[in-house]
Design a protein around this motif. Structure first.
Motif, PDB file in Angstrom:
ATOM      1  N   HIS A  13       0.830  -1.374   0.098  1.00  0.00           N
ATOM      2  CA  HIS A  13      -0.029  -0.010   0.054  1.00  0.00           C
ATOM      3  C   HIS A  13       0.789   1.287  -0.142  1.00  0.00           C
ATOM      4  O   HIS A  13       0.714   2.130  -0.887  1.00  0.00           O
ATOM      5  N   VAL A  14       1.949   1.375   0.890  1.00  0.00           N
ATOM      6  CA  VAL A  14       2.788   2.511   0.946  1.00  0.00           C
ATOM      7  C   VAL A  14       3.487   2.742  -0.364  1.00  0.00           C
ATOM      8  O   VAL A  14       3.541   3.767  -0.719  1.00  0.00           O
ATOM      9  N   GLU A  15       3.826   1.740  -1.247  1.00  0.00           N
ATOM     10  CA  GLU A  15       4.472   1.900  -2.284  1.00  0.00           C
ATOM     11  C   GLU A  15       3.812   2.297  -3.356  1.00  0.00           C
ATOM     12  O   GLU A  15       3.821   3.366  -4.069  1.00  0.00           O
ATOM     13  N   LYS A  16       2.258   1.963  -3.638  1.00  0.00           N
ATOM     14  CA  LYS A  16       1.426   2.297  -4.516  1.00  0.00           C
ATOM     15  C   LYS A  16       1.027   3.952  -4.304  1.00  0.00           C
ATOM     16  O   LYS A  16       0.778   4.459  -5.214  1.00  0.00           O
ATOM     17  N   ASP A  17       0.763   4.014  -2.927  1.00  0.00           N
ATOM     18  CA  ASP A  17       0.164   5.343  -2.504  1.00  0.00           C
ATOM     19  C   ASP A  17       0.940   6.353  -1.936  1.00  0.00           C
ATOM     20  O   ASP A  17       0.634   7.520  -1.843  1.00  0.00           O
ATOM     21  N   VAL A  18       2.202   6.051  -1.698  1.00  0.00           N
ATOM     22  CA  VAL A  18       3.010   7.155  -1.109  1.00  0.00           C
ATOM     23  C   VAL A  18       4.578   7.243  -1.893  1.00  0.00           C
ATOM     24  O   VAL A  18       4.806   8.031  -2.552  1.00  0.00           O
ATOM     25  N   LEU A  19       5.060   6.053  -2.218  1.00  0.00           N
ATOM     26  CA  LEU A  19       6.476   5.989  -3.037  1.00  0.00           C
ATOM     27  C   LEU A  19       6.388   6.144  -4.306  1.00  0.00           C
ATOM     28  O   LEU A  19       7.189   6.978  -4.893  1.00  0.00           O
ATOM     29  N   MET A  23       7.724   9.590  -6.518  1.00  0.00           N
ATOM     30  CA  MET A  23       8.297   9.809  -7.479  1.00  0.00           C
ATOM     31  C   MET A  23       7.767  10.322  -8.839  1.00  0.00           C
ATOM     32  O   MET A  23       8.432  11.182  -9.397  1.00  0.00           O
ATOM     33  N   MET A  24       6.493  10.608  -9.057  1.00  0.00           N
ATOM     34  CA  MET A  24       5.736  11.286  -9.961  1.00  0.00           C
ATOM     35  C   MET A  24       5.961  12.544  -9.739  1.00  0.00           C
ATOM     36  O   MET A  24       6.114  13.448 -10.744  1.00  0.00           O
ATOM     37  N   ARG A  25       5.850  13.099  -8.368  1.00  0.00           N
ATOM     38  CA  ARG A  25       5.939  14.519  -8.070  1.00  0.00           C
ATOM     39  C   ARG A  25       7.306  15.321  -8.438  1.00  0.00           C
ATOM     40  O   ARG A  25       7.595  16.136  -9.135  1.00  0.00           O
ATOM     41  N   LYS A  79       5.750   3.615 -11.992  1.00  0.00           N
ATOM     42  CA  LYS A  79       5.471   2.345 -11.376  1.00  0.00           C
ATOM     43  C   LYS A  79       6.698   1.300 -11.768  1.00  0.00           C
ATOM     44  O   LYS A  79       7.228   0.547 -11.037  1.00  0.00           O
ATOM     45  N   GLN A  80       6.880   1.103 -13.073  1.00  0.00           N
ATOM     46  CA  GLN A  80       7.907   0.215 -13.774  1.00  0.00           C
ATOM     47  C   GLN A  80       9.304   0.891 -13.334  1.00  0.00           C
ATOM     48  O   GLN A  80       9.976  -0.112 -12.779  1.00  0.00           O
ATOM     49  N   GLU A  81       9.350   2.068 -13.301  1.00  0.00           N
ATOM     50  CA  GLU A  81      10.683   2.352 -12.857  1.00  0.00           C
ATOM     51  C   GLU A  81      11.016   1.949 -11.464  1.00  0.00           C
ATOM     52  O   GLU A  81      12.325   1.869 -11.082  1.00  0.00           O
ATOM     53  N   TYR A  82       9.926   2.201 -10.543  1.00  0.00           N
ATOM     54  CA  TYR A  82       9.932   1.968  -8.941  1.00  0.00           C
ATOM     55  C   TYR A  82      10.527   0.382  -8.857  1.00  0.00           C
ATOM     56  O   TYR A  82      11.215  -0.044  -8.312  1.00  0.00           O
ATOM     57  N   ILE A  83       9.674  -0.327  -9.513  1.00  0.00           N
ATOM     58  CA  ILE A  83       9.634  -1.794  -9.557  1.00  0.00           C
ATOM     59  C   ILE A  83      11.149  -2.319  -9.995  1.00  0.00           C
ATOM     60  O   ILE A  83      11.789  -2.769  -9.302  1.00  0.00           O
TER      61      ILE A  83
END
Length: 107
Positions: A13-19, A23-25, A79-83
């Motif tokens: 949840h924290v990855e999808k909704d925070v991290l 990164m997007m910001r 998301k792909q970059e985060y993964i």
């Protein structure tokens, strides 16, 4: 960067909704750099009256950033970059920010 099947990676949840939004910001600020600079210059030049004098620059900046925040393709890219970064960390144990730092040239 190769695409990773998102279904194979379980994000918390924290990855999808925070991290990922963080990164997007950061990336949206890079993509809106001209508007960030215009707003910053206006604020610097206006001092205390920046709230009144920089409305146009602030609106343009908000519009640019919001356009990126609402873009599902941009979210998927981040998301792909985060993964990818997460998988690299799991392999190496080295956080991305430490991997980006250059080694000293003289020892």
């Amino acid at each position: 960067m190769e695409a990773v099947n998102a279904e194979e990676i379980q994000l918390r949840h924290v990855e999808k909704d925070v991290l990922i939004p963080k990164m997007m910001r950061e990336k949206a600020k890079e993509r809106c750099v001209e508007k960030v600079q215009a707003f910053g210059n206006c604020c610097k030049d206006s001092g205390f009256f920046m709230v009144f004098k920089c409305r146009e620059e602030n609106s343009a900046l908000k519009e640019c950033l919001t356009q990126h925040y609402r873009d599902p393709v941009f979210f998927e890219e981040c998301k792909q970059e985060y993964i990818q970064e997460k998988m690299q960390f799991e392999k190496t144990g080295i956080p991305m920010k430490n991997r980006k730092q250059k080694l000293p040239t003289s020892m």
